[in-house]
Design an enzyme around this catalytic site. Structure first.
Site, mmCIF file in Angstrom:
data_model
loop_
_atom_site.group_PDB
_atom_site.id
_atom_site.type_symbol
_atom_site.label_atom_id
_atom_site.label_comp_id
_atom_site.label_asym_id
_atom_site.label_seq_id
_atom_site.Cartn_x
_atom_site.Cartn_y
_atom_site.Cartn_z
ATOM 1 C CB CYS A 56 -0.894 0.060 1.238
ATOM 2 S SG CYS A 56 -1.180 -1.469 2.086
ATOM 3 C CG ASP A 88 -6.063 -1.886 8.969
ATOM 4 O OD1 ASP A 88 -5.124 -1.280 9.523
ATOM 5 O OD2 ASP A 88 -7.239 -1.511 9.036
ATOM 6 C CB CYS A 129 -2.429 1.344 4.350
ATOM 7 S SG CYS A 129 -3.215 -0.175 4.924
ATOM 8 C CG ASP A 130 -7.469 -0.051 5.604
ATOM 9 O OD1 ASP A 130 -7.224 -0.036 4.397
ATOM 10 O OD2 ASP A 130 -7.987 -1.024 6.167
ATOM 11 C CB CYS A 201 -7.011 -3.927 -0.227
ATOM 12 S SG CYS A 201 -5.980 -4.662 1.047
ATOM 13 C CD GLU A 453 -10.231 -3.241 9.774
ATOM 14 O OE1 GLU A 453 -9.643 -4.091 9.086
ATOM 15 O OE2 GLU A 453 -10.453 -2.087 9.381
ATOM 16 C CB SER A 479 -11.670 -6.003 7.136
ATOM 17 O OG SER A 479 -11.227 -5.787 5.825
#
Length: 577
Positions: A56, A88, A129-130, A201, A453, A479
């Protein structure tokens, strides 16, 4: 920005570049190869979450160079710096996941401290990333400087047996492997091909959801989030973002001119219509908090309730971010929302133009494959739904994208677990029954700590073919890759004395995403009696360090799990010091 228009009397960088008293500061700048002209220009922080932890973030370093080119091209002085990221996909399913949500606050705090300490005038933030996406956007709004966000781009899908595969397939394959339906060799082949490139992702999980948010909320240039990370064509968006931030400095358009109640509503619309991650229900209130705007989980869910779901993305649908980009990306999605009058067109964006003006220039139309027309949606209401009831007085959230109406209500007896590990071991051993509601508690922001998560558990259930035969509720998170009837963010959390902490095995729980209810078949009197006998929060092993500190400060999920009073309590704005 034209060179002859530079006047620093209202820019923070004057505190480190102007006047005889700043000769020592300037000597440091000369030491780094800057010349007198560069020192006199506006200074732009170029912040990335680059690291070698995961795909990521690995391309952010290269992409930052294109942003710097854009800043220089528009007569600004870029200064690159980095902050942390917790990824994550790697933190998932073990103690490391406790660090994830806390990292969002650390990212915001460290970007704020770097900007303040070095007196940068504006910010371009790159994230992959997240939690790094909302973390970077929160910093922009907290500082209230001219700001442009840019996403690092998604990963390309892997290919196996003629089909696209993603990391979601690998998580679910673990469940199949445990159930004896996949061999060691098959699992090894899948893990080698699922993630073939740099990038976040590929499904509409949290990273891509928040990337779509960045465009809809106005902090990112339209279409900048779509191209996959390996595409060097992304550099054009980096250069354009660097130029755009200089234009914002010139026009004094700041982050809070962009992030308003209306733009937050636009962002929530895009989450709903793309079947985005439930984590947006946590991050949008947190961004609002930095601007001093009242916009909590219930406000987010109100938008979700009357927004059609018409973009067919994984995990509920078929396609990935690359497919959305090729179908026209977020701009075409926004155009469809506009047709139904569901977008506030007067919101300012990073380009210096309104979202309506931007959409007037977009020629693409829905392809009715990835992006359906809003008149012919996948479902008439959003892919994410808010719930409330005596089990969740402060709300909860569930993703229903890809589920039919019959699958959106569930009643069954509770099977309670005190942690994710306990639940995962029970699922692996098949120590649960079809028709039950699996309850995972003590996983909230404070009680976890860190609001982990539950992808390992939900993916194992899906891999066992039980994803539609049980429901799951938690005061933790899910998630964006989670499938099945899974309710997260149940508030108040168990550690704060919420009803989820009072449940016992066998209590009958009803989840109804159509009516928006989450309730347990107990009277107010019975719940009050259990509360009176409650022995307090479960003790955690985190008695010192960053997670202890986080647990002391963090508030409830309804308001975004934030750790400070926010803009309503501020006594100054950084830009005006």
């Amino acid at each position: 920005m034209p060179k002859d228009q530079v006047d620093k009397k209202h820019l923070p960088s004057r505190h480190v570049t102007e006047g005889p008293a700043r000769a020592p500061h300037r000597s440091y700048f000369y030491a780094m190869g800057l010349d007198e002209e560069a020192i006199k220009q506006p200074w732009v922080g170029v912040a990335t979450c680059w690291n070698e932890a995961a795909p990521c973030n690995i391309a952010l370093n290269r992409q930052a160079q294109s942003v710097k080119l854009g800043v220089k091209k528009a007569n600004g002085t870029p200064r690159e710096f980095t902050t942390i990221t917790v990824t994550d996909g790697i933190a998932m399913g073990h103690e490391g996941m406790r660090s994830s949500l806390a990292s969002r606050e650390a990212i915001t705090d460290t970007v704020e401290l770097t900007m303040r300490g070095h007196c940068y005038d504006a910010l371009v933030g790159l994230a992959g990333c997240d939690k790094s996406l909302p973390g970077m956007m929160m910093a922009m709004v907290r500082l209230n400087v001219p700001s442009v966000f840019i996403y690092g781009g998604s990963i390309l899908p892997g290919r196996l047996d003629g089909k696209d595969v993603t990391v979601q397939d690998v998580f679910e394959a673990v469940g199949k492997h445990q159930a004896g339906n996949m061999s060691d060799a098959e699992l090894e082949v899948l893990e080698r091909v699922a993630c073939p490139s740099a990038g976040a992702c590929g499904g509409q999980f949290t990273a891509n959801t928040m990337a779509c948010v960045s465009e809809a909320i106005g902090l990112a240039l339209l279409n900048s989030s779509g191209a996959p990370a390996p595409y060097e064509s992304r550099d054009q968006y980096g250069i354009a973002s660097g130029e755009a931030v200089m234009n914002l400095i010139e026009k004094n358009i700041r982050a809070r001119d962009v992030v308003t109640r209306k733009s937050l509503e636009n962002a929530a619309r895009v989450v709903a219509c793309t079947g985005g991650s439930t984590n947006a229900g946590l991050h949008l209130p947190a961004i609002a908090h930095e601007a001093g705007i009242d916009f909590d989980l219930f406000d987010v869910c109100e938008i979700f309730r009357d927004t059609p779901y018409f973009v067919d993305l994984k995990p509920g649908g078929q396609y990935v971010a690359k497919d959305l980009y090729e179908a026209g990306g977020v701009p075409v999605v926004l155009k469809e929302l506009r047709k139904a009058g569901l977008i506030h067109e007067d919101c300012m964006t990073a380009s210096g133009r309104t979202i309506g003006e931007e959409l007037d220039m977009i020629k693409g139309e829905a392809d009715n494959k990835v992006i359906y027309s809003i008149e012919n949606p996948l479902t008439p209401t959003g892919g994410v739904v808010g719930l409330k009831g005596n089990l969740a007085p402060e709300g909860a959230i569930v993703k229903v994208a890809g589920m039919n109406t019959q699958e959106q209500s569930f009643t069954g007896p509770a099977r309670c677990f005190e942690s994710e590990e306990e639940a995962f071991e029970a699922v692996k051993a098949r120590q649960y029954e079809e028709g039950e509601v699996i309850v995972i508690r003590n996983e909230g922001p404070a009680g976890g700590p860190g609001m982990r998560e539950m992808l390992a558990t939900t993916a194992a259930l899906s891999g066992q073919g039980m994803g539609k035969k049980v429901a799951l509720i938690t005061d933790g998170r899910f998630s964006g890759a989670t499938r099945g009837f899974c309710v997260g963010h149940v508030g108040p959390e168990a550690a704060h004395g919420g009803p989820i902490g009072l449940l016992q095995n066998g209590d009958v729980i009803t989840i109804n995403a159509i009516t928006g209810e989450l309730k347990v078949d107990l009277s107010d009197v019975e719940l009050a009696e259990r509360k009176a006998n409650w022995k307090g929060p479960k003790e955690t092993i985190y008695a010192s360090g960053a997670l202890w500190k986080y647990a002391q400060l963090v508030g409830g999920a309804r308001l975004g799990a934030v750790t400070h009073p926010g803009a309503k309590s501020e006594k100054h704005i950084y830009m005006d010091l």
